[in-house]
Design an enzyme around this catalytic site. Sequence first.
Site, PDB file in Angstrom:
ATOM      1  CB  CYS A 107      -0.929   0.009   1.206  1.00 44.69           C
ATOM      2  SG  CYS A 107      -1.976  -1.441   1.291  1.00 44.69           S
ATOM      3  CG  HIS A 247      -3.132   3.362   2.776  1.00 45.05           C
ATOM      4  ND1 HIS A 247      -3.715   3.076   1.560  1.00 45.05           N
ATOM      5  CD2 HIS A 247      -3.122   2.192   3.473  1.00 45.05           C
ATOM      6  CE1 HIS A 247      -4.031   1.794   1.525  1.00 45.05           C
ATOM      7  NE2 HIS A 247      -3.694   1.246   2.666  1.00 45.05           N
ATOM      8  CG  ASN A 277      -6.708  -0.831   1.762  1.00 41.13           C
ATOM      9  OD1 ASN A 277      -6.058  -0.389   0.813  1.00 41.13           O
ATOM     10  ND2 ASN A 277      -6.145  -1.334   2.841  1.00 41.13           N
TER      11      ASN A 277
HETATM   12  O1  UT7 Z   1      -3.490  -1.414   3.697  1.00 44.96           O
HETATM   13  C1  UT7 Z   1      -3.212  -2.106   4.879  1.00 44.96           C
HETATM   14  C2  UT7 Z   1      -4.299  -2.716   5.361  1.00 44.96           C
HETATM   15  N1  UT7 Z   1      -4.858  -3.197   6.475  1.00 44.96           N
HETATM   16  C3  UT7 Z   1      -5.365  -2.451   7.460  1.00 44.96           C
HETATM   17  O2  UT7 Z   1      -5.239  -1.261   7.526  1.00 44.96           O
HETATM   18  C4  UT7 Z   1      -6.139  -3.182   8.486  1.00 44.96           C
HETATM   19  C5  UT7 Z   1      -6.003  -2.629   9.855  1.00 44.96           C
HETATM   20  N2  UT7 Z   1      -6.948  -3.250  10.751  1.00 44.96           N
HETATM   21  C6  UT7 Z   1      -8.257  -2.945  10.742  1.00 44.96           C
HETATM   22  O3  UT7 Z   1      -8.688  -2.092   9.991  1.00 44.96           O
HETATM   23  C7  UT7 Z   1      -9.150  -3.620  11.740  1.00 44.96           C
HETATM   24  O4  UT7 Z   1      -8.372  -4.395  12.629  1.00 44.96           O
HETATM   25  C8  UT7 Z   1     -10.225  -4.520  11.082  1.00 44.96           C
HETATM   26  C9  UT7 Z   1     -11.257  -3.656  10.376  1.00 44.96           C
HETATM   27  C10 UT7 Z   1      -9.593  -5.492  10.122  1.00 44.96           C
HETATM   28  C11 UT7 Z   1     -10.961  -5.300  12.150  1.00 44.96           C
HETATM   29  O5  UT7 Z   1     -11.542  -4.414  13.095  1.00 44.96           O
HETATM   30  P1  UT7 Z   1     -11.386  -4.661  14.663  1.00 44.96           P
HETATM   31  O6  UT7 Z   1     -12.086  -3.580  15.336  1.00 44.96           O
HETATM   32  O7  UT7 Z   1      -9.927  -4.842  14.943  1.00 44.96           O
HETATM   33  O8  UT7 Z   1     -12.209  -5.972  14.839  1.00 44.96           O
HETATM   34  P2  UT7 Z   1     -11.761  -7.370  15.473  1.00 44.96           P
HETATM   35  O9  UT7 Z   1     -10.879  -8.090  14.548  1.00 44.96           O
HETATM   36  O10 UT7 Z   1     -11.297  -7.122  16.877  1.00 44.96           O
HETATM   37  O11 UT7 Z   1     -13.126  -8.103  15.554  1.00 44.96           O
HETATM   38  C12 UT7 Z   1     -14.168  -7.689  16.474  1.00 44.96           C
HETATM   39  C13 UT7 Z   1     -15.333  -8.611  16.302  1.00 44.96           C
HETATM   40  C14 UT7 Z   1     -14.958 -10.094  16.361  1.00 44.96           C
HETATM   41  O12 UT7 Z   1     -16.007 -10.788  16.994  1.00 44.96           O
HETATM   42  P3  UT7 Z   1     -15.881 -11.215  18.548  1.00 44.96           P
HETATM   43  O13 UT7 Z   1     -14.671 -12.074  18.660  1.00 44.96           O
HETATM   44  O14 UT7 Z   1     -15.751  -9.928  19.304  1.00 44.96           O
HETATM   45  O15 UT7 Z   1     -17.157 -11.938  18.794  1.00 44.96           O
HETATM   46  C15 UT7 Z   1     -14.889 -10.507  14.918  1.00 44.96           C
HETATM   47  O16 UT7 Z   1     -15.146 -11.871  14.728  1.00 44.96           O
HETATM   48  O17 UT7 Z   1     -15.927  -8.419  15.016  1.00 44.96           O
HETATM   49  C16 UT7 Z   1     -15.989  -9.665  14.308  1.00 44.96           C
HETATM   50  N3  UT7 Z   1     -15.811  -9.418  12.894  1.00 44.96           N
HETATM   51  C17 UT7 Z   1     -16.833  -9.106  12.060  1.00 44.96           C
HETATM   52  N4  UT7 Z   1     -18.153  -8.983  12.280  1.00 44.96           N
HETATM   53  C18 UT7 Z   1     -18.919  -8.657  11.218  1.00 44.96           C
HETATM   54  C19 UT7 Z   1     -14.660  -9.415  12.179  1.00 44.96           C
HETATM   55  N5  UT7 Z   1     -14.900  -9.117  10.881  1.00 44.96           N
HETATM   56  C20 UT7 Z   1     -16.250  -8.929  10.797  1.00 44.96           C
HETATM   57  C21 UT7 Z   1     -17.107  -8.606   9.735  1.00 44.96           C
HETATM   58  N6  UT7 Z   1     -18.420  -8.466   9.989  1.00 44.96           N
HETATM   59  N7  UT7 Z   1     -16.639  -8.403   8.487  1.00 44.96           N
END
Ligand code: UT7
Length: 321
Positions: A107, A247, A277
């Site tokens: 990225c 970004h 993204n």
């Molecule tokens: O260009 C480089 C790219 N990458 C990035 O910039 C990514 C950086 N990271 C992020 O943007 C975030 O970490 C994410 C958007 C990927 C995830 O957000 P988060 O707030 O860190 O969520 P999490 O992984 O802690 O998940 C929270 C909850 C989980 O459920 P439980 O365990 O609390 O029951 C996940 O299973 O949300 C759940 N979850 C979803 N629910 C609905 C994870 N993905 C999804 C989804 N829809 N798509």
Amino acid sequence: MGVGTYVPEKILTNKDLEQMIDTNDQWIRSRTGIKERRIAAPEQAASDLAIPAAVVALKKAGVAPAEVDLIIVATSTPDMCFPSTACAIQHKLGCTKAGAFDLSAACSGFVYALSVARQFIATGTAKYVLVIASEVFSRVLNWQDRETCILFGDGAGAVVLGAVAPGQGIISAHLAADGAGGHLLTLPGCGSRLPLTPDLMKQGLHYVTMEGKEVFKFAVRVMETGALKALELAGMEKDDLDLIIPHQANSRIIEHVAKKLHFPLEKIMVNVDKYGNTSAASIPLALDDALRQGRIKPGDNILMIAFGGGLTWAATIVKWV
Ligand code: UT7
């Protein structure tokens, strides 16, 4: 700088994703800021997205394809392993005297490529450099993995760089990397370490994998330090900046960075809601939107800052001409 962009016609909304995987519009909007993203048609590869973007950029710059000395294509989703996507574009555009290569910095690729182009121009090796970022992440996503597939989209952006008066154009550039974090964001299969086999595909190793929380923390940290470094190299203060183009990965990352930098959100370009993204293409897509919205005028100081796989990050300050 002549700027051009292209996004595929097909729009995939959060509501559409609700029909495909266990997710919902509210979660995606609140956790990422994304509402929809573009998806390339089956016959479109990275060079197909890049070409219309480049044609517009060349036209706006008033530069003919035959005048281009160098083409740099930032992409993690090239048409194929080799030859480079840049060579395919060189041929299709008729840039008959241009050298051409791809640049791999995930990225951060567009900001890395701007810095490389700047060197070629500063040394007089090139008069005009065409920098393109083009990504088709929809091809390398596991559409069953809700933690990654909701984030990314396809698109391309291009700029034409040429010499400007001292004190204008790219004022500072900071490139950085930390390979120790390479495993946090990766597409492990299909290279020379894990060549494509049915077994590899069964394990899903030909898809993007990401440790989202770790990447989030890394992003907030390096967006702040990278911005401060670019300011230091430019001999500028935060208040000298008219616009930050970060970004576009997650609006929450952008909000955290604004808070850490004590920088007003109104002076930060955000369009992640429209495109998701798009990896290396996200900054030129945001730059083009900012221009269309009249948010950039000659003499403005613009900070572009990116982070991504590698891990890599890069920041540059441009005085808009
Ligand atoms: O260009 C480089 C790219 N990458 C990035 O910039 C990514 C950086 N990271 C992020 O943007 C975030 O970490 C994410 C958007 C990927 C995830 O957000 P988060 O707030 O860190 O969520 P999490 O992984 O802690 O998940 C929270 C909850 C989980 O459920 P439980 O365990 O609390 O029951 C996940 O299973 O949300 C759940 N979850 C979803 N629910 C609905 C994870 N993905 C999804 C989804 N829809 N798509």
